[in-house]
Scaffold this active site. Structure first.
Site, PDB file in Angstrom:
ATOM      1  N   GLU A  68     -19.389 -36.730 -17.402  1.00 33.65           N
ATOM      2  CA  GLU A  68     -18.166 -37.283 -17.992  1.00 33.65           C
ATOM      3  C   GLU A  68     -17.405 -36.295 -18.867  1.00 33.65           C
ATOM      4  OE1 GLU A  68     -21.495 -38.537 -20.898  1.00 33.65           O
ATOM      5  OE2 GLU A  68     -21.248 -38.025 -18.777  1.00 33.65           O
TER       6      GLU A  68
ATOM      7  N   CYS B  17     -28.363 -38.820 -18.441  1.00 31.38           N
ATOM      8  CA  CYS B  17     -29.163 -38.306 -19.558  1.00 31.38           C
ATOM      9  C   CYS B  17     -30.217 -39.339 -19.977  1.00 31.38           C
ATOM     10  CB  CYS B  17     -28.252 -37.900 -20.712  1.00 31.38           C
ATOM     11  SG  CYS B  17     -29.062 -36.820 -21.926  1.00 31.38           S
TER      12      CYS B  17
ATOM     13  N   HIS C 298     -24.300 -34.282 -18.229  1.00 32.77           N
ATOM     14  CA  HIS C 298     -23.205 -35.213 -18.531  1.00 32.77           C
ATOM     15  C   HIS C 298     -21.997 -34.933 -17.630  1.00 32.77           C
ATOM     16  CE1 HIS C 298     -24.852 -37.176 -22.141  1.00 32.77           C
ATOM     17  NE2 HIS C 298     -25.489 -36.036 -22.314  1.00 32.77           N
TER      18      HIS C 298
END
Length: 524
Positions: A183, A86, A181
């Site tokens: 994660e 990002c 993202h």
């Protein structure tokens, strides 16, 4: 043969991302050691850390503003693989000669990613396949800026309807950028994408396992301590329990456990802790009655940071007195990685203090004991895995966390005996009902908070002015972020009814519906 669990390592540079700790946990889950450092860390620290790969986190800023954070320029010159996520992708693109602009339509939430070149990061990964045979991935976006022009040497490797450059790569230099993202759990294949970077691109060997961590901790304790004795403070929580068990496994009878009865523990906690540790650990346990000492030290103190530091000071003084009696030189503590991060005591000392933990920033500078902290590098979920591997009972391992300063920081303002007694009863009712209703293990932490304010109520036919109790329950994995627990209204009503009817000093019960961030889990 003992493994070097720190040999292969990933550095995560944090640009004030709400997900930075989550990235670290994901890398640990892959089986590779990593550390989280501020993005403005100095070059010497990074070179000393000697990472096999670097991840640039997301962040709330806009890259194109002159005052915003940048990645250290030299990391793009040392031959180390870099993954930007990002904001991390945007600053990498901007710093290497690309362009970043505000997007006409911000992306927040689910998006479908079309993979243009699956090499390296996306190799063999797909959620679906497009009619043209291209891999499609469900991903989570959260951005208002986009890379509008690639830096020299990069190519677009994925796109979405709103982001033509949703992923980029410079394969020669091993630089990669993801606008989404990986994660978060909302990106189902995110774990595999990160594993491709950590294992295949950075060529890390996954030695960070529970078994290897235990072996490394035992070796480290033995090398530091030698034949000397160690004193470990017990609190009834998982961190001190695992610390004591690790130290006991390393040095056996050289360990002495001390339970300090501060008067600020939960109802009946002293007896429960003594029973658990004498039964399961088999170590020597000394209980020190320090109730008067703590109350005297805390008298007149309202500031939360002062209360934490006073608690830390008093704990250490009690341990030092016991250590002198026993000729002990070492203090074992259950400090974990989130404590270190929140207290802004990273290896460089950079960062903003959220709160001082009594076993990090609250320690006195003139402490006579040497510290040993075997859990200092671990997240809470890693600590629990260690505890289970070490054979500790599940009820103890999954017991809700309890702060070192105890109820002192669950009483807003000054602490006194009346407030403590009221809070102990309210907290016990809340926990008892959670267990009876099978909600206790569905939430990560739950407790009551005493508010030294009086609110009007009616008991019988008379007006009644009583204190306010706040209830707090959250769900979390790593305790770095947390969501308030949406417990059934019927359950909360039952708890509230019991508290106001069984504790005559209380007239009102409220429920805390605040996430972390913006709030912390504890009220003080």
């Amino acid at each position: 043969m003992l493994k070097d669990i720190h040999q292969h390592r990933i550095l995560i540079l944090d640009f004030s991302s709400q997900y930075a700790q989550l990235i670290a946990r994901r890398v640990r889950e892959i089986g590779v050691y990593c550390e989280l450092m501020p993005c403005d860390i100095d070059e010497e620290t990074i070179r000393d850390f000697n990472p096999h790969g670097i991840i640039l986190s997301g962040g709330p800023e806009t890259v194109t503003l002159s005052h915003t954070l940048r990645a250290p320029a030299f990391i793009f010159e040392i031959g180390c693989p870099v993954l930007g996520i990002c904001y991390g992708m945007q600053t990498m693109a901007y710093q290497l000669g690309g362009k970043v602009n505000r997007t006409a339509k911000a992306e927040f939430g689910h998006a479908q990613l079309r993979v243009l070149n699956p090499a390296f990061l996306f190799d063999g990964i797909e959620d679906q396949v497009s009619p043209q045979g291209e891999p499609l991935l469900d991903v989570w976006m959260s951005h208002g800026d986009i890379v509008s022009e690639l830096p020299p040497g990069f190519e677009a490797t994925a796109c979405t309807d709103n982001s033509p450059l949703a992923a980029m790569a410079d394969f020669k230099r091993r630089f990669f950028g993801l606008q989404f993202h990986p994660e978060v759990t909302h990106t189902p294949q995110g774990h595999r994408i990160l594993a491709h970077f950590v294992i295949h691109i950075c060529q890390c060997i996954p030695n960070w396992t529970t078994k290897h961590i235990i072996e490394d901790s035992i070796r480290d304790i033995q090398e530091k301590v030698g034949k000397e004795q160690v004193i470990v403070g017990l609190s009834g929580g998982v961190d001190s329990a695992v610390t004591a068990t690790l130290v006991h496994k390393a040095i056996g009878d050289q360990l002495v456990c001390v339970l300090v009865d501060t008067g600020l523990l939960r109802l009946n906690e002293v007896d429960e802790v003594l029973n658990v540790f004498q039964k399961h650990l088999g170590a020597k346990v000394i209980c020190v009655d320090a109730k008067d000492r703590f109350m005297k030290a805390l008298k007149g103190i309202s500031d939360p940071e002062e209360k934490r530091k006073i608690a830390g000071e008093q704990f250490i003084r009690v341990f030092e007195e016991q250590a002198k009696k026993l000729n002990v030189k070492w203090l074992g503590q259950g400090t974990i990685y989130p404590d270190v991060i929140e207290s802004a005591k990273t290896k460089t000392g950079k960062g903003h203090i959220i709160k001082t933990h009594h076993n990090v920033g609250g320690l006195p500078l003139n402490m006579e004991l040497k510290l040993i902290e075997p859990l200092r590098e671990l997240f809470k979920d890693e600590v629990r895995k260690l505890g289970l591997e070490l054979g500790l009972p599940a009820d103890l391992i999954y017991r809700h966390p309890f702060p070192g300063p105890g109820l002192a920081i669950r009483i807003l303002g000054e602490v006194n005996a009346e407030y403590i007694n009221i809070l102990k009863q309210a907290d016990a009712i809340f926990i008892e009902e959670l267990k009876k209703s099978d909600y206790y293990h569905q939430v990560s932490q739950a407790f009551a908070v005493f508010m030294p304010l009086k609110s009007v109520g009616v008991k019988g036919d008379a007006r009644h002015y009583g204190y306010i109790i706040a209830l707090r329950a959250v769900k979390t994995v790593d305790f770095m972020t947390a969501q308030w627990a949406d417990l059934p209204h019927e359950f909360l009503s039952k708890v509230s009814h019991r508290i106001v009817n069984e504790i005559k000093e209380v007239s009102r019960v409220v429920y805390d519906m605040t996430n972390k961030p913006p709030a912390t889990i504890e009220w003080e």
